[in-house]
Design a protein around this motif. Structure first.
Motif, PDB file in Angstrom:
ATOM      1  N   LEU A  68      27.907  51.422 -54.501  1.00  0.00           N
ATOM      2  CA  LEU A  68      27.102  52.588 -54.101  1.00  0.00           C
ATOM      3  C   LEU A  68      26.021  52.209 -53.090  1.00  0.00           C
ATOM      4  O   LEU A  68      25.069  52.952 -52.894  1.00  0.00           O
ATOM      5  N   TYR A  71      24.421  54.527 -50.572  1.00  0.00           N
ATOM      6  CA  TYR A  71      23.597  55.663 -51.036  1.00  0.00           C
ATOM      7  C   TYR A  71      22.154  55.270 -51.340  1.00  0.00           C
ATOM      8  O   TYR A  71      21.404  56.039 -51.912  1.00  0.00           O
ATOM      9  N   ARG A  74      19.287  57.599 -49.715  1.00  0.00           N
ATOM     10  CA  ARG A  74      18.900  58.859 -50.345  1.00  0.00           C
ATOM     11  C   ARG A  74      18.032  58.608 -51.582  1.00  0.00           C
ATOM     12  O   ARG A  74      17.120  59.371 -51.869  1.00  0.00           O
ATOM     13  N   ASP A 175      22.143  57.908 -44.339  1.00  0.00           N
ATOM     14  CA  ASP A 175      22.270  58.514 -45.676  1.00  0.00           C
ATOM     15  C   ASP A 175      20.998  59.273 -46.034  1.00  0.00           C
ATOM     16  O   ASP A 175      21.058  60.392 -46.561  1.00  0.00           O
ATOM     17  N   TYR A 179      20.648  63.387 -46.663  1.00  0.00           N
ATOM     18  CA  TYR A 179      20.412  63.892 -48.026  1.00  0.00           C
ATOM     19  C   TYR A 179      19.033  64.522 -48.208  1.00  0.00           C
ATOM     20  O   TYR A 179      18.898  65.542 -48.866  1.00  0.00           O
TER      21      TYR A 179
END
Lengths: 247, 242
Positions: A68, A71, A74, A175, A179
């Motif tokens: 992950l 991510y 975010r 990212d 987001y």
């Protein structure tokens, strides 16, 4: 305790009612703004850079291990915007500026300067509280925005240079940008504004309550900082909960 | 007594309890316009508390204070009469310069243009022998200078009633004499009513038109300096001859 809450509400209401006089106090507002910026900007920068970095350092490797890593942007983006930026800046300002406000007004109370103002028909709320509250209400949201941006940068530095995470800055910021929405930033700025009012009113009120000599001033400063921090944490939960319901 | 703009002060049966102790026990006295009335008494006799009541910083438990026949409990009484107070410590705002302190009343209420405020401030400082001290801060002044700046600040208000809390405390005899002279001259020049709280007998007998001797929240005697000197009350004699 209930008496204190009542007095805080009255002080807040009297300050709000005196808002039309703020232009007359613009010099004092500018002085206070300079004071807040001068006392807090460097500290805010260091604090935010490391908080963003540490959050990434703690969570980044775990996320990367589970695939992950892309991510992380975010996660840091939301954490800094909605929570860490406003709360950490509010605690910093409560410690640096709230304490100074309580000490200054407390010392004026003890040495009869506030009585002297009253005898000249100068309302201490207009003269002392209004400029401080307006300055802190302007400065804290700006500091929160600054903190968020610096925190994001701190997160990016760790995400890029830490070998266990090792993502590119383009991935991190891509990212984050995809987001984090404007409402997330607005959420943090709103918290900053509420915390500023809480710190300003609690600190000024505590200053007015000061009795005794230097020891009394010391007690007021401690109470102003402790009460402000407790209220910041309590209100943070309540505001977060309320905003979640609105989402 | 000169004709002027002094106010009449009438205090009736003033009572106040602080921390369970009755500090003022039914004080009654009156001060005529333009009169210098000195409240004398030992420390802790309620002198400063009385002054705070006269200027509306404290509210009595019972009794009334009237300025020119209007009760102080009415909201606009203090706005209708220009009252100034010279605090024991001076109570100058430490963050402001001498000139800013003296001109504060005019600046905050925007009563005069800036240039005129500067002129008035210089004039008042000149009057009190403080010319050239405009830019200094209270922390740089001696006790006597602080007191004189506080008097200059009170003068700017052009008061009808001026209250002095221990105006000569912590001053050397020379400076104390200067301050007493200022109090009398001020009355002579503008006819202001003056209420002076002090335990300095020299000051009291040299400036008072009338005086009251306060003991444990009550007047032992109110009268002219000669009447007070002749008072046979043992406590009054003890204080006067100590």
């Amino acid at each position: 305790m209930f008496q204190d809450i009542g007095e805080l509400m009255v002080l807040f209401w009297r300050t709000v009612r005196s808002l039309p006089l703020v232009w007359r106090q613009r010099r004092k507002v500018a002085d206070q703004l300079f004071e807040i910026g001068n006392a807090s900007l460097l500290m805010a920068c260091i604090l935010s850079l490391f908080i963003g970095g540490v959050v990434t350092l703690q969570v980044g490797p775990i996320m990367a291990e589970r695939g992950l890593g892309n991510y992380i942007g975010r996660m840091v983006g939301i954490a800094m915007s909605k929570e860490l930026g406003p709360v950490m800046m509010a605690i910093l300002i409560a410690g640096r500026i709230g304490s100074a406000m309580a000490a200054e007004i407390g010392s004026m109370q003890v040495y009869q300067e506030i009585d002297a103002l009253r005898t000249m028909n100068i309302d201490p709320v207009h003269y002392l509280v209004l400029p401080r509250l307006v300055a802190i209400a302007v400065a804290l949201p700006i500091l929160v925005l600054f903190s968020i941006l610096v925190g994001w940068t701190g997160g990016a530095l760790v995400a890029v240079f830490n070998q266990q995470i090792g993502i590119s800055s383009a991935t991190y910021f891509g990212d984050l940008q995809g987001y984090v929405e404007f409402t997330d930033l607005a959420n943090g700025l709103f918290k900053g504004l509420v915390f500023a009012i809480v710190i300003g009113i609690i600190s000024c009120h505590q200053g007015f309550q000061t009795i005794g000599g230097p020891r009394g001033i010391g007690r007021s400063v401690t109470k102003a900082v402790v009460n402000s921090i407790v209220m910041i944490l309590l209100l943070d939960y309540l505001i977060t909960r309320s905003l979640m319901l609105l989402d | 007594m000169p004709e002027g703009r002094g106010v009449a002060v009438n205090v009736r049966d003033l009572r106040r309890k602080l921390g369970g102790r009755e500090v003022l026990r039914g004080l009654s006295f009156s001060v005529k316009p333009g009169e210098i009335f000195v409240v004398m008494g030992p420390s802790g006799s309620g002198k400063s508390v009385l002054l705070k009541h006269l200027i509306g910083l404290e509210r009595p438990d019972a009794g009334d204070i009237e300025l020119n026949g209007r009760s102080l409990s009415e909201p606009d009484t203090l706005k209708s009469v220009r009252v100034a107070m010279v605090f024991q410590s001076g109570a100058l705002l430490n963050s402001l310069s001498v000139a800013e302190n003296v001109g504060l009343y005019l600046t905050e209420h925007r009563l005069r243009p800036r240039a005129e405020i500067r002129r008035i401030v210089s004039e008042k400082l000149d009057l009190l022998g403080l010319a050239g001290e405009e830019k200094r801060f209270p922390s740089e002044l001696s006790g006597g200078m602080k007191k004189r700046v506080a008097i200059a600040r009170a003068l700017v208000i052009e008061p009808e009633l001026i209250l002095y809390d221990e105006p000569t405390s912590e001053l050397d005899p020379l400076m104390a004499a200067v301050i007493s002279e200022q109090i009398v001259q001020l009355r002579e020049r503008i006819g202001v009513t003056s209420i002076v709280v002090s335990h300095d007998r020299g000051l009291a007998f040299s400036i008072a038109d009338r005086m009251g001797l306060l003991h444990q929240g009550e007047f032992l005697i109110v009268g002219t300096p000669d009447e007070v000197r002749a008072c046979s009350d043992s406590m009054a004699q003890k204080f006067l001859n100590a």
